[in-house]
Design an enzyme around this catalytic site. Structure first.
Site, PDB file in Angstrom:
ATOM      1  N   ARG A   1       0.839  -1.186   0.000  1.00  7.42           N
ATOM      2  CA  ARG A   1       0.000   0.000   0.000  1.00  7.42           C
ATOM      3  C   ARG A   1       0.880   1.243   0.000  1.00  7.42           C
ATOM      4  O   ARG A   1       1.978   1.251   0.560  1.00  7.42           O
ATOM      5  CB  ARG A   1      -0.921   0.004   1.225  1.00  7.42           C
ATOM      6  CG  ARG A   1      -1.906  -1.156   1.250  1.00  7.42           C
ATOM      7  CD  ARG A   1      -2.746  -1.127   2.515  1.00  7.42           C
ATOM      8  NE  ARG A   1      -3.702  -2.239   2.539  1.00  7.42           N
ATOM      9  CZ  ARG A   1      -3.450  -3.448   3.030  1.00  7.42           C
ATOM     10  NH1 ARG A   1      -2.244  -3.695   3.552  1.00  7.42           N
ATOM     11  NH2 ARG A   1      -4.367  -4.394   3.017  1.00  7.42           N
TER      12      ARG A   1
ATOM     13  N   LYS B   1      -2.772  -1.967   7.804  1.00  7.36           N
ATOM     14  CA  LYS B   1      -4.230  -1.864   7.835  1.00  7.36           C
ATOM     15  C   LYS B   1      -4.845  -2.878   8.787  1.00  7.36           C
ATOM     16  O   LYS B   1      -5.805  -2.576   9.508  1.00  7.36           O
ATOM     17  CB  LYS B   1      -4.784  -2.059   6.423  1.00  7.36           C
ATOM     18  CG  LYS B   1      -6.287  -1.916   6.308  1.00  7.36           C
ATOM     19  CD  LYS B   1      -6.736  -2.059   4.875  1.00  7.36           C
ATOM     20  CE  LYS B   1      -8.243  -1.908   4.765  1.00  7.36           C
ATOM     21  NZ  LYS B   1      -8.706  -2.049   3.345  1.00  7.36           N
TER      22      LYS B   1
ATOM     23  N   HIS C   1      -2.558   2.564  -5.618  1.00  5.15           N
ATOM     24  CA  HIS C   1      -3.151   1.393  -4.964  1.00  5.15           C
ATOM     25  C   HIS C   1      -3.610   0.361  -5.994  1.00  5.15           C
ATOM     26  O   HIS C   1      -3.624  -0.842  -5.704  1.00  5.15           O
ATOM     27  CB  HIS C   1      -4.338   1.824  -4.102  1.00  5.15           C
ATOM     28  CG  HIS C   1      -4.816   0.755  -3.170  1.00  5.15           C
ATOM     29  ND1 HIS C   1      -4.303   0.600  -1.894  1.00  5.15           N
ATOM     30  CD2 HIS C   1      -5.740  -0.227  -3.318  1.00  5.15           C
ATOM     31  CE1 HIS C   1      -4.905  -0.417  -1.294  1.00  5.15           C
ATOM     32  NE2 HIS C   1      -5.778  -0.944  -2.138  1.00  5.15           N
TER      33      HIS C   1
ATOM     34  N   ARG D   1      -1.842  -3.042  -6.818  1.00 13.16           N
ATOM     35  CA  ARG D   1      -2.054  -4.251  -6.027  1.00 13.16           C
ATOM     36  C   ARG D   1      -3.028  -5.182  -6.745  1.00 13.16           C
ATOM     37  O   ARG D   1      -2.867  -6.398  -6.719  1.00 13.16           O
ATOM     38  CB  ARG D   1      -2.570  -3.882  -4.632  1.00 13.16           C
ATOM     39  CG  ARG D   1      -1.481  -3.309  -3.732  1.00 13.16           C
ATOM     40  CD  ARG D   1      -2.030  -2.645  -2.472  1.00 13.16           C
ATOM     41  NE  ARG D   1      -2.891  -3.493  -1.687  1.00 13.16           N
ATOM     42  CZ  ARG D   1      -2.470  -4.385  -0.795  1.00 13.16           C
ATOM     43  NH1 ARG D   1      -1.170  -4.574  -0.612  1.00 13.16           N
ATOM     44  NH2 ARG D   1      -3.333  -5.096  -0.091  1.00 13.16           N
TER      45      ARG D   1
ATOM     46  N   HIS E   1      -3.371  -9.414   3.137  1.00 12.56           N
ATOM     47  CA  HIS E   1      -4.809  -9.473   3.352  1.00 12.56           C
ATOM     48  C   HIS E   1      -5.129 -10.331   4.571  1.00 12.56           C
ATOM     49  O   HIS E   1      -4.428 -11.306   4.855  1.00 12.56           O
ATOM     50  CB  HIS E   1      -5.512 -10.067   2.132  1.00 12.56           C
ATOM     51  CG  HIS E   1      -5.666  -9.084   1.017  1.00 12.56           C
ATOM     52  ND1 HIS E   1      -5.988  -9.459  -0.274  1.00 12.56           N
ATOM     53  CD2 HIS E   1      -5.551  -7.735   0.978  1.00 12.56           C
ATOM     54  CE1 HIS E   1      -6.059  -8.395  -1.041  1.00 12.56           C
ATOM     55  NE2 HIS E   1      -5.804  -7.337  -0.308  1.00 12.56           N
TER      56      HIS E   1
ATOM     57  N   TYR F   1      -4.805 -22.945  11.368  1.00 14.10           N
ATOM     58  CA  TYR F   1      -3.875 -23.975  10.928  1.00 14.10           C
ATOM     59  C   TYR F   1      -2.648 -23.395  10.220  1.00 14.10           C
ATOM     60  O   TYR F   1      -1.657 -24.075  10.063  1.00 14.10           O
ATOM     61  CB  TYR F   1      -4.589 -24.969   9.999  1.00 14.10           C
ATOM     62  CG  TYR F   1      -5.356 -26.019  10.763  1.00 14.10           C
ATOM     63  CD1 TYR F   1      -4.722 -27.147  11.289  1.00 14.10           C
ATOM     64  CD2 TYR F   1      -6.715 -25.867  10.987  1.00 14.10           C
ATOM     65  CE1 TYR F   1      -5.428 -28.094  12.010  1.00 14.10           C
ATOM     66  CE2 TYR F   1      -7.436 -26.818  11.709  1.00 14.10           C
ATOM     67  CZ  TYR F   1      -6.782 -27.928  12.217  1.00 14.10           C
ATOM     68  OH  TYR F   1      -7.484 -28.854  12.933  1.00 14.10           O
TER      69      TYR F   1
END
Length: 205
Positions: free
Chosen positions: A52, A79, A139, A142, A166, A176
């Site tokens: 970002r 973020k 941006h 991305r 993310h 996991y």
């Protein structure tokens, strides 16, 4: 349903950043590399790391391990509120090498503004694109990276998502997967850097 679905006015506020189509990225990156100025170098690193804009503009040399070729973005600048380890490709290291002479001490900004003590503004990176006649936003690269990796490589979805920092929505999957798939992400970002440079024959896992 009224309690489960987001409100219509909240959906209306969702917007998408205009992205350069992934097939156009090598051509666009050649233009960015040829541009002068700290804004162009910051934009170049943002594209190469799929980071970002704010993460790149606020980067400090104390976050970067040049020997290990890693960049550790602290949680307070992420973020999702979690620190994020970014592998630095050879091309990303070349960008850092180019701006090191402008460093203001070991904890100084990697991409200082002309005043030295303040980070570049988001408009500075956008201005680079406007000056070059490129339709897109910082941006949006991305999305370009995400589309390229999904359409041209065999890297798993979770590797791409972690490269983009993310949040994993599935709680069982989160439980996991304790690691950050750093080795695989490093290979992915090297492949992305080669693609941005116009090299063909992306390596696929």
């Amino acid at each position: 349903l009224e309690n489960l679905l987001p409100r219509r006015d909240r959906l209306a506020r969702v917007s998408h950043h205009k992205a350069v189509p992934w097939r156009e990225v090598p051509r666009v990156m050649a233009m960015i590399r040829g541009a002068e100025g700290m804004g162009a170098r910051a934009l170049e690193l943002a594209v190469l790391t799929a980071s970002r804009s704010g993460e790149v503009r606020g980067a400090r040399w104390s976050e970067i391990d040049l020997e290990a070729r890693e960049w550790l973005v602290p949680a307070e600048r992420m973020k999702a509120g979690r620190e994020h380890r970014v592998p630095l490709s050879g091309a990303a290291m070349a960008v850092l090498d180019a701006v090191i002479p402008n460093a203001f001490g070991p904890d100084g900004l990697v991409f200082p503004s002309r005043t030295g003590g303040r980070p570049l503004s988001d408009m500075t990176l956008s201005a680079v694109l406007r000056r070059l006649g490129i339709e897109g936003t910082p941006h949006g690269f991305r999305s370009s990276f995400s589309d390229w990796s999904a359409e041209t490589t065999n890297y798993p979805h979770e590797v791409r998502e972690m490269a983009l920092a993310h949040t994993i929505s599935n709680s069982v999957e989160r439980a996991y997967r304790r690691g950050d798939l750093f080795g695989r992400r490093r290979r992915l970002m090297e492949d992305w850097a080669r693609y941005c440079a116009g090299e063909t024959g992306n390596r696929e896992e």
